[in-house]
Design a protein around this motif. Structure first.
Motif, PDB file in Angstrom:
ATOM      1  N   LEU A 227     120.484  55.008  39.760  1.00 17.99           N
ATOM      2  CA  LEU A 227     119.226  55.204  40.472  1.00 17.99           C
ATOM      3  C   LEU A 227     118.800  54.017  41.318  1.00 17.99           C
ATOM      4  O   LEU A 227     117.862  54.119  42.116  1.00 17.99           O
ATOM      5  N   GLY A 228     119.452  52.855  41.120  1.00 20.27           N
ATOM      6  CA  GLY A 228     119.158  51.699  41.947  1.00 20.27           C
ATOM      7  C   GLY A 228     117.869  50.989  41.599  1.00 20.27           C
ATOM      8  O   GLY A 228     117.391  51.034  40.462  1.00 20.27           O
ATOM      9  N   ASN A 229     117.288  50.356  42.607  1.00 23.40           N
ATOM     10  CA  ASN A 229     116.138  49.487  42.396  1.00 23.40           C
ATOM     11  C   ASN A 229     114.918  50.200  41.818  1.00 23.40           C
ATOM     12  O   ASN A 229     114.105  49.598  41.111  1.00 23.40           O
ATOM     13  N   SER A 230     114.776  51.483  42.114  1.00 22.59           N
ATOM     14  CA  SER A 230     113.580  52.192  41.642  1.00 22.59           C
ATOM     15  C   SER A 230     113.534  52.241  40.116  1.00 22.59           C
ATOM     16  O   SER A 230     112.459  52.172  39.522  1.00 22.59           O
ATOM     17  N   PHE A 231     114.714  52.351  39.477  1.00 20.54           N
ATOM     18  CA  PHE A 231     114.715  52.374  38.029  1.00 20.54           C
ATOM     19  C   PHE A 231     114.369  50.991  37.464  1.00 20.54           C
ATOM     20  O   PHE A 231     113.619  50.867  36.498  1.00 20.54           O
ATOM     21  N   GLY A 232     114.923  49.940  38.073  1.00 22.06           N
ATOM     22  CA  GLY A 232     114.574  48.593  37.636  1.00 22.06           C
ATOM     23  C   GLY A 232     113.094  48.319  37.787  1.00 22.06           C
ATOM     24  O   GLY A 232     112.471  47.670  36.937  1.00 22.06           O
ATOM     25  N   LYS A 233     112.515  48.843  38.857  1.00 21.64           N
ATOM     26  CA  LYS A 233     111.079  48.661  39.089  1.00 21.64           C
ATOM     27  C   LYS A 233     110.265  49.355  37.994  1.00 21.64           C
ATOM     28  O   LYS A 233     109.263  48.821  37.511  1.00 21.64           O
ATOM     29  N   LYS A 234     110.729  50.548  37.590  1.00 23.96           N
ATOM     30  CA  LYS A 234     110.020  51.283  36.546  1.00 23.96           C
ATOM     31  C   LYS A 234     110.126  50.559  35.209  1.00 23.96           C
ATOM     32  O   LYS A 234     109.158  50.474  34.451  1.00 23.96           O
ATOM     33  N   MET A 235     111.294  50.008  34.898  1.00 27.24           N
ATOM     34  CA  MET A 235     111.452  49.262  33.655  1.00 27.24           C
ATOM     35  C   MET A 235     110.565  48.014  33.662  1.00 27.24           C
ATOM     36  O   MET A 235     109.967  47.660  32.647  1.00 27.24           O
ATOM     37  N   TYR A 236     110.475  47.357  34.811  1.00 29.93           N
ATOM     38  CA  TYR A 236     109.609  46.186  34.932  1.00 29.93           C
ATOM     39  C   TYR A 236     108.158  46.578  34.629  1.00 29.93           C
ATOM     40  O   TYR A 236     107.440  45.872  33.913  1.00 29.93           O
ATOM     41  N   MET A 237     107.759  47.711  35.175  1.00 32.44           N
ATOM     42  CA  MET A 237     106.391  48.183  34.949  1.00 32.44           C
ATOM     43  C   MET A 237     106.113  48.377  33.461  1.00 32.44           C
ATOM     44  O   MET A 237     105.078  47.945  32.938  1.00 32.44           O
ATOM     45  N   ASN A 238     107.059  49.001  32.775  1.00 27.83           N
ATOM     46  CA  ASN A 238     106.805  49.370  31.388  1.00 27.83           C
ATOM     47  C   ASN A 238     107.124  48.280  30.378  1.00 27.83           C
ATOM     48  O   ASN A 238     106.635  48.319  29.255  1.00 27.83           O
ATOM     49  N   LEU A 239     107.941  47.304  30.774  1.00 28.05           N
ATOM     50  CA  LEU A 239     108.260  46.212  29.860  1.00 28.05           C
ATOM     51  C   LEU A 239     107.409  44.970  30.094  1.00 28.05           C
ATOM     52  O   LEU A 239     107.313  44.118  29.226  1.00 28.05           O
ATOM     53  N   VAL A 240     106.796  44.873  31.272  1.00 32.04           N
ATOM     54  CA  VAL A 240     106.009  43.681  31.596  1.00 32.04           C
ATOM     55  C   VAL A 240     104.559  44.035  31.898  1.00 32.04           C
ATOM     56  O   VAL A 240     103.638  43.595  31.213  1.00 32.04           O
ATOM     57  N   ARG A 241     104.329  44.855  32.912  1.00 33.63           N
ATOM     58  CA  ARG A 241     102.954  45.085  33.360  1.00 33.63           C
ATOM     59  C   ARG A 241     102.126  45.877  32.348  1.00 33.63           C
ATOM     60  O   ARG A 241     100.976  45.531  32.074  1.00 33.63           O
ATOM     61  N   VAL A 242     102.695  46.943  31.806  1.00 33.82           N
ATOM     62  CA  VAL A 242     101.941  47.742  30.839  1.00 33.82           C
ATOM     63  C   VAL A 242     101.579  46.933  29.600  1.00 33.82           C
ATOM     64  O   VAL A 242     100.419  46.944  29.165  1.00 33.82           O
ATOM     65  N   PRO A 243     102.524  46.181  28.988  1.00 37.88           N
ATOM     66  CA  PRO A 243     102.132  45.357  27.834  1.00 37.88           C
ATOM     67  C   PRO A 243     101.065  44.312  28.159  1.00 37.88           C
ATOM     68  O   PRO A 243     100.206  44.018  27.329  1.00 37.88           O
ATOM     69  N   LEU A 244     101.115  43.748  29.366  1.00 37.11           N
ATOM     70  CA  LEU A 244     100.104  42.760  29.736  1.00 37.11           C
ATOM     71  C   LEU A 244      98.717  43.388  29.809  1.00 37.11           C
ATOM     72  O   LEU A 244      97.729  42.790  29.375  1.00 37.11           O
ATOM     73  N   VAL A 245      98.646  44.583  30.374  1.00 33.74           N
ATOM     74  CA  VAL A 245      97.367  45.296  30.424  1.00 33.74           C
ATOM     75  C   VAL A 245      96.918  45.645  29.010  1.00 33.74           C
ATOM     76  O   VAL A 245      95.752  45.483  28.645  1.00 33.74           O
ATOM     77  N   THR A 246      97.862  46.120  28.195  1.00 33.56           N
ATOM     78  CA  THR A 246      97.549  46.488  26.812  1.00 33.56           C
ATOM     79  C   THR A 246      97.018  45.300  26.028  1.00 33.56           C
ATOM     80  O   THR A 246      96.119  45.439  25.193  1.00 33.56           O
ATOM     81  N   SER A 247      97.578  44.107  26.294  1.00 29.48           N
ATOM     82  CA  SER A 247      97.147  42.916  25.556  1.00 29.48           C
ATOM     83  C   SER A 247      95.680  42.604  25.795  1.00 29.48           C
ATOM     84  O   SER A 247      95.005  42.034  24.932  1.00 29.48           O
ATOM     85  N   ARG A 248      95.173  42.987  26.966  1.00 29.64           N
ATOM     86  CA  ARG A 248      93.761  42.753  27.271  1.00 29.64           C
ATOM     87  C   ARG A 248      92.872  43.828  26.648  1.00 29.64           C
ATOM     88  O   ARG A 248      91.738  43.556  26.273  1.00 29.64           O
ATOM     89  N   GLU A 249      93.390  45.058  26.577  1.00 30.30           N
ATOM     90  CA  GLU A 249      92.555  46.175  26.172  1.00 30.30           C
ATOM     91  C   GLU A 249      92.663  46.512  24.687  1.00 30.30           C
ATOM     92  O   GLU A 249      91.716  47.008  24.089  1.00 30.30           O
TER      93      GLU A 249
END
Length: 402
Positions: A227-249
């Motif tokens: 799937l190329g870069n789009s899959f890596g982008k999705k993994m980044y979202m769910n392994l980095v950005r989502v946990p960071l938001v969760t840590s605040r909330e």
């Protein structure tokens, strides 16, 4: 004088009731809304928003304020606008739960769902969606799809339609259990297919000890190649950005996710660990340290994750590195320019070109930045999200190149 004061009071009251919009959003309980809809022979429209949601504000300002939208909605619907956080106890949320913002619900007077959609839509498209919703047969679609599922239909195309197009609108909390059941029925060969990769790519997930997570980590490299870069982008979202938001909330939920991550072996685990540490440093506004770490991470992983630089720069934008109220030193400006140059070299697009121009502007190279922006139409997607475009602060380029 009294008449004028009364007029001003009524105008203010109307503005409060309708959020200053031509669509008249009424302050009603869920039972009151259904009763009023039955009495007036109308359906119900519900707008779910949050105060921090950019597209929500854009809909309020640009779409719900238009007379043609107001005329249509007010004629056909009793309209409610609910803050998902501040009004979470409203009776509507006992039956429906939004997973994105803004989310819109079109329902009959008994509260039966016609259809639901999320995101920003221009006025004409929103009216079109509203008309389609009135004619929608979503409850019937769910019944038919549920029957096919019970009869054993497990084609990827059907599962995608059933879970994402139908069930997500009617019973969103059931999507993940059904997806887990489906994945658990597949062979290793089937799980490694591009079809399953795309199915998981389109699913918004958090980290759990289940088949969704295990499939993602087991076949991460396979899906990345397919799937190329789009899959890596999705993994980044769910392994980095989502946990960071969760840590605040939700600190407890965040701790659970970090434990699962630490106990699971998966490709690029060290990279994501380093990225997360860099993001935490960046959250503390320690730009110098974060930039050094970002360059190290990028150089170590660019061969298999070429859009990593772009993801990292996005984080610096969110952390206000480009804001007027912060002035980076010469070393920071040089490091940012190195990040942006490499992002553009590996993944040339409108988005990375904007990053390159903004980094030059940060270093006061306004003429070069301006010349770069002139070539913007020659590059395609991805483009920069409107939600963060303003934080990139490109106006300084225009100001210095009058």
């Amino acid at each position: 004088m009294k008449i004028k004061v009364l007029f001003v009071f009524l105008l203010a009251l109307y503005g409060y009731t309708s959020h200053g919009q031509q669509v008249i959003f009424q302050k009603l309980s869920w039972q009151e809304a259904k009763a009023k809809a039955k009495k007036e022979g109308k359906d119900i429209f519900v707008d779910i928003y949050t105060t921090w949601c950019g597209p929500c504000k854009k809909m309020a300002k640009e779409v719900f304020s238009q007379k043609k939208v107001g005329d249509f909605v007010n004629h056909h619907f009793i309209a409610l606008s609910l803050d998902a956080e501040k009004e979470s106890q409203h009776g509507f949320f006992k039956s429906f739960k939004a997973n994105a913002y803004p989310t819109y619900y079109w329902l009959d007077a008994d509260g039966n769902l016609y259809d639901t959609q999320s995101g920003y839509y221009p006025a004409d498209e929103f009216i079109k969606l509203s008309k389609q919703a009135i004619l929608s047969k979503l409850p019937g679609q769910y019944a038919d799809a549920r029957t096919k599922w019970q009869q054993g239909d497990r084609s990827v195309e059907f599962v995608e339609h059933f879970l994402y197009d139908v069930m997500s609108k009617v019973y969103p909390d059931s999507v993940r259990p059904y997806l887990n059941h489906f994945l658990g029925s597949l062979s290793s060969e089937q799980l490694a297919s591009a079809k399953i990769g795309r199915l998981l790519h389109d699913f918004t997930y958090t980290i759990r000890r289940d088949s969704v997570w295990q499939t993602l980590v087991t076949y991460n490299d396979v899906y990345q190649k397919q799937l190329g870069n789009s899959f890596g982008k999705k993994m980044y979202m769910n392994l980095v950005r989502v946990p960071l938001v969760t840590s605040r909330e939700n600190a407890g939920e965040y701790d659970k996710q970090r434990i699962i991550l630490s106990e699971t072996e998966f490709p690029n685990k060290k990279m994501y660990h380093d990225i997360f540490a860099m993001e935490q440093t960046l959250r503390q506004k320690n730009y110098s340290s974060a930039l050094k770490k970002a360059l190290e991470i990028g150089q170590a992983n660019e061969d298999h994750f070429p859009n990593l630089y772009s993801e990292i720069i996005y984080s610096f934008i969110l952390a206000d590195f480009f804001a007027d109220n912060y002035t980076p030193d010469a070393t920071q400006m040089a490091d940012m320019q190195r990040l942006a140059d490499r992002a553009f070299e590996l993944d040339p697009s409108q988005c990375t070109l904007l990053y390159k121009a903004a980094s030059m502007a940060r270093a006061d190279k306004f003429q070069q930045a301006y010349e770069l922006l002139a070539s913007l139409p020659f590059y395609g997607e991805p483009t920069l999200s409107s939600a963060v475009y303003a934080k990139l602060n490109l106006k300084r380029i225009r100001t210095n190149n009058k």
